[in-house]
Design a protein around this motif. Structure first.
Motif, PDB file in Angstrom:
ATOM      1  N   UNK A 175       0.775  -1.235   0.000  1.00  0.00           N
ATOM      2  CA  UNK A 175       0.000   0.000   0.000  1.00  0.00           C
ATOM      3  C   UNK A 175       0.804   1.281   0.000  1.00  0.00           C
ATOM      4  N   UNK A 176       2.118   1.168  -0.196  1.00  0.00           N
ATOM      5  CA  UNK A 176       2.971   2.357  -0.181  1.00  0.00           C
ATOM      6  C   UNK A 176       3.757   2.467  -1.484  1.00  0.00           C
ATOM      7  N   UNK A 177       3.977   3.713  -1.890  1.00  0.00           N
ATOM      8  CA  UNK A 177       4.665   4.030  -3.136  1.00  0.00           C
ATOM      9  C   UNK A 177       6.152   4.249  -2.873  1.00  0.00           C
ATOM     10  N   UNK A 178       6.996   3.649  -3.702  1.00  0.00           N
ATOM     11  CA  UNK A 178       8.438   3.859  -3.615  1.00  0.00           C
ATOM     12  C   UNK A 178       8.770   5.243  -4.158  1.00  0.00           C
ATOM     13  N   UNK A 179       9.453   6.042  -3.347  1.00  0.00           N
ATOM     14  CA  UNK A 179       9.844   7.399  -3.720  1.00  0.00           C
ATOM     15  C   UNK A 179      11.325   7.600  -3.434  1.00  0.00           C
ATOM     16  N   UNK A 180      11.899   8.598  -4.083  1.00  0.00           N
ATOM     17  CA  UNK A 180      13.308   8.933  -3.873  1.00  0.00           C
ATOM     18  C   UNK A 180      13.427  10.433  -3.619  1.00  0.00           C
ATOM     19  N   UNK A 181      14.490  10.793  -2.896  1.00  0.00           N
ATOM     20  CA  UNK A 181      14.822  12.200  -2.693  1.00  0.00           C
ATOM     21  C   UNK A 181      16.255  12.409  -3.143  1.00  0.00           C
ATOM     22  N   UNK A 182      16.435  13.358  -4.041  1.00  0.00           N
ATOM     23  CA  UNK A 182      17.768  13.638  -4.571  1.00  0.00           C
ATOM     24  C   UNK A 182      18.548  14.513  -3.590  1.00  0.00           C
ATOM     25  N   UNK A 183      19.854  14.443  -3.691  1.00  0.00           N
ATOM     26  CA  UNK A 183      20.738  15.309  -2.902  1.00  0.00           C
ATOM     27  C   UNK A 183      20.349  16.757  -3.192  1.00  0.00           C
ATOM     28  N   UNK A 194      20.387   4.132 -12.897  1.00  0.00           N
ATOM     29  CA  UNK A 194      21.252   5.148 -12.284  1.00  0.00           C
ATOM     30  C   UNK A 194      20.861   5.437 -10.835  1.00  0.00           C
ATOM     31  N   UNK A 195      19.560   5.560 -10.557  1.00  0.00           N
ATOM     32  CA  UNK A 195      19.102   6.012  -9.246  1.00  0.00           C
ATOM     33  C   UNK A 195      18.937   4.901  -8.220  1.00  0.00           C
ATOM     34  N   UNK A 252      21.425   5.447  -5.193  1.00  0.00           N
ATOM     35  CA  UNK A 252      22.644   5.528  -5.990  1.00  0.00           C
ATOM     36  C   UNK A 252      22.683   6.880  -6.694  1.00  0.00           C
ATOM     37  N   UNK A 253      23.830   7.220  -7.274  1.00  0.00           N
ATOM     38  CA  UNK A 253      24.029   8.473  -8.024  1.00  0.00           C
ATOM     39  C   UNK A 253      23.602   9.651  -7.163  1.00  0.00           C
ATOM     40  N   UNK A 254      22.667  10.478  -7.674  1.00  0.00           N
ATOM     41  CA  UNK A 254      22.271  11.692  -6.956  1.00  0.00           C
ATOM     42  C   UNK A 254      21.194  11.456  -5.901  1.00  0.00           C
ATOM     43  N   UNK A 255      20.797  10.207  -5.676  1.00  0.00           N
ATOM     44  CA  UNK A 255      19.732   9.907  -4.716  1.00  0.00           C
ATOM     45  C   UNK A 255      20.299   9.821  -3.304  1.00  0.00           C
ATOM     46  N   UNK A 256      19.698  10.618  -2.406  1.00  0.00           N
ATOM     47  CA  UNK A 256      20.133  10.652  -1.015  1.00  0.00           C
ATOM     48  C   UNK A 256      19.343   9.674  -0.152  1.00  0.00           C
ATOM     49  N   UNK A 257      18.088   9.391  -0.563  1.00  0.00           N
ATOM     50  CA  UNK A 257      17.210   8.628   0.313  1.00  0.00           C
ATOM     51  C   UNK A 257      16.087   7.959  -0.474  1.00  0.00           C
ATOM     52  N   UNK A 258      15.735   6.737  -0.064  1.00  0.00           N
ATOM     53  CA  UNK A 258      14.550   6.039  -0.563  1.00  0.00           C
ATOM     54  C   UNK A 258      13.503   6.081   0.539  1.00  0.00           C
ATOM     55  N   UNK A 259      12.228   6.100   0.155  1.00  0.00           N
ATOM     56  CA  UNK A 259      11.153   6.071   1.146  1.00  0.00           C
ATOM     57  C   UNK A 259       9.940   5.369   0.551  1.00  0.00           C
ATOM     58  N   UNK A 260       9.169   4.747   1.418  1.00  0.00           N
ATOM     59  CA  UNK A 260       7.887   4.144   1.041  1.00  0.00           C
ATOM     60  C   UNK A 260       6.816   4.958   1.745  1.00  0.00           C
ATOM     61  N   UNK A 261       5.908   5.579   0.975  1.00  0.00           N
ATOM     62  CA  UNK A 261       4.903   6.447   1.581  1.00  0.00           C
ATOM     63  C   UNK A 261       3.527   6.234   0.969  1.00  0.00           C
TER      64      UNK A 261
END
Length: 138
Positions: free
Chosen positions: A25-33, A61-62, A105-114
């Protein structure tokens, strides 16, 4: 197919692509540096590149992984976050799954499930993701 258009502008939107992957029930999201907002894994489509080519390249890449079974989900045209006034994105969304455990990876600082509530509680939200999460809610 879902299509959204939040704002009108005379400037052509930036073509981008994103991976829609939902688990529990949660979406995989990323936050870039150097960014505050979370987005879908993905990014800008390079000249001469198809949406699927861009999706595979950006996810590799990410997240350091490929994409299994991508299928077109919808298109969201809306304001871009952190790009200045009047800048818009045309986000082509593809449902699919990473073919291995995703990692930042690369410019991604964090993964999150929301889910939608968790995303709306963030200090900065991207309008396209807000719309997407509303569409994904049962």
């Amino acid at each position: 197919m879902r299509k959204h258009d939040r704002v009108s502008s005379t400037t052509a939107p930036i073509p981008v692509v994103g991976l829609v992957h939902v688990a529990a029930g949660k979406l995989l999201l990323v936050r870039a540096v150097r960014q505050q907002a979370f987005y879908l894994p993905g990014g800008k489509i390079d000249p001469g590149e198809t949406e699927l080519q861009a999706l595979h390249r950006e996810v590799r890449e990410e997240l350091g992984t490929g994409v299994a079974g991508p299928a077109f989900y919808g298109r969201y045209t809306t304001d871009a976050v952190g790009q200045g006034s009047g800048v818009r994105v045309a986000l082509a969304c593809y449902r699919g799954a990473p073919d291995a455990e995703p990692r930042a990876a690369a410019e991604i600082a964090e993964l999150a499930w929301m889910d939608r509530a968790e995303y709306l509680a963030q200090p900065v939200t991207a309008p396209a993701i807000v719309d997407l999460l509303a569409d994904l809610d049962p």
